[in-house]
Design an enzyme around this catalytic site. Sequence first.
Site, PDB file in Angstrom:
ATOM      1  N   ASP A  60       0.839  -1.195   0.000  1.00 46.12           N
ATOM      2  CA  ASP A  60       0.000   0.000   0.000  1.00 46.12           C
ATOM      3  C   ASP A  60       0.872   1.241   0.000  1.00 46.12           C
ATOM      4  O   ASP A  60       1.905   1.291   0.662  1.00 46.12           O
ATOM      5  CB  ASP A  60      -0.922   0.008   1.232  1.00 46.12           C
ATOM      6  CG  ASP A  60      -0.167   0.092   2.541  1.00 46.12           C
ATOM      7  OD1 ASP A  60      -0.239   1.146   3.207  1.00 46.12           O
ATOM      8  OD2 ASP A  60       0.517  -0.889   2.920  1.00 46.12           O
ATOM      9  N   SER A  61       0.461   2.251  -0.780  1.00 48.54           N
ATOM     10  CA  SER A  61       1.125   3.549  -0.819  1.00 48.54           C
ATOM     11  C   SER A  61       2.591   3.381  -1.225  1.00 48.54           C
ATOM     12  O   SER A  61       2.876   2.855  -2.296  1.00 48.54           O
ATOM     13  CB  SER A  61       0.964   4.247   0.534  1.00 48.54           C
ATOM     14  OG  SER A  61       1.359   5.598   0.470  1.00 48.54           O
ATOM     15  N   ALA A  62       3.545   3.806  -0.381  1.00 51.57           N
ATOM     16  CA  ALA A  62       4.950   3.589  -0.719  1.00 51.57           C
ATOM     17  C   ALA A  62       5.262   2.106  -0.817  1.00 51.57           C
ATOM     18  O   ALA A  62       6.136   1.693  -1.586  1.00 51.57           O
ATOM     19  CB  ALA A  62       5.857   4.251   0.311  1.00 51.57           C
ATOM     20  N   GLY A  69       3.113   0.012  -2.044  1.00 55.57           N
ATOM     21  CA  GLY A  69       2.644  -0.297  -3.386  1.00 55.57           C
ATOM     22  C   GLY A  69       3.681   0.065  -4.435  1.00 55.57           C
ATOM     23  O   GLY A  69       3.838  -0.632  -5.441  1.00 55.57           O
ATOM     24  N   HIS A 113      -6.756   8.331   1.102  1.00 53.75           N
ATOM     25  CA  HIS A 113      -5.497   7.603   1.064  1.00 53.75           C
ATOM     26  C   HIS A 113      -5.282   6.916   2.415  1.00 53.75           C
ATOM     27  O   HIS A 113      -5.513   7.495   3.473  1.00 53.75           O
ATOM     28  CB  HIS A 113      -4.339   8.568   0.795  1.00 53.75           C
ATOM     29  CG  HIS A 113      -3.022   7.872   0.677  1.00 53.75           C
ATOM     30  ND1 HIS A 113      -2.595   7.317  -0.501  1.00 53.75           N
ATOM     31  CD2 HIS A 113      -2.054   7.617   1.596  1.00 53.75           C
ATOM     32  CE1 HIS A 113      -1.414   6.761  -0.304  1.00 53.75           C
ATOM     33  NE2 HIS A 113      -1.065   6.922   0.955  1.00 53.75           N
TER      34      HIS A 113
END
Length: 312
Positions: free
Chosen positions: A159-161, A163, A284
């Site tokens: 997820d996020s970074a 991801g 987010h």
Amino acid sequence: MIRDTLAPGARATLTAQAQAPGRPFEEISPAEARAAFDAGWPLLQLPPDPALAEGPVPMPLGGGAALCWRGSTAPAQGARCILYLHGGGWVVGSPASHAAICQRLAAACQAVVVCPDYRLAPEHRFPAAAEDAIACLSDLPALADQLGISGERIIVAGDSAGGNLAAVAALASSRRTSAPRPRAQLLFYPNTDAGQTHESYSRFAEGFGLSARTMRWFRDQYAAPEDFDDWRISPLRAELTGAPPAFVALAGADILHDEGRAYAEALAAAGTEVETRLWAGHLHGFLSHCRYDRAVFEAIAAAAQFLDRLDV
């Protein structure tokens, strides 16, 4: 007003975040940001449910440490294995902060989920985290007997970074003939372009959780401007041919929305099978907001259905 279109869970999350003490990460040191993150994430999450998965079990991986969970219905041998790279802007976060997510993925996907404690910035700048993610993916097949997994059923996720790191590890495997190839990638609101020029950075710059200023601070802790074109931090700028099938979950009220959608579209244009799902009106980081926002359960169920459809 865009805020009027937010889902009730997203509004409740913003209220909880506004009531929490502390200053924006970009106004404090990385060490202070980690302490604030570690104090804050339990306030937004529900505790893990031991009935869902066994673990966590500590283990070595990729030259570092990792935590491992086995879904309660995962087979004892030959199970799916999900390498999960946690979010946190390459600066904060840990396997512990993402334990509930890993546990729910293990249960929904009938899988073994392994979450490594990769090196964080600014102590370890680009490409350290990317190198760790690639090393962890490379090491997993050798642990098949120990973990009761199939070396042919490895999925990379984050997820996020995280991801971002999952996408990079998947691309790296497609470029190396000797590297293990993940069968799929699960990308939850991924960071795909270090340039930070997509329009959603303006649309959701302030007031929607992760701000444009904070995301810029995260990026600058990790990488220098001369790194931004490197595919290992900007996979949207990579040659994407040969990437594994991708599930891309997007949050509608997210500064990373546009680059995540652009990455999904670029993967599809390069011939990759892609399923893109949008959680409109959500923020987010919603996988970590389940005390207030139940979208996490929908997103994880959709990811599990994607893997079932692929017969991974």
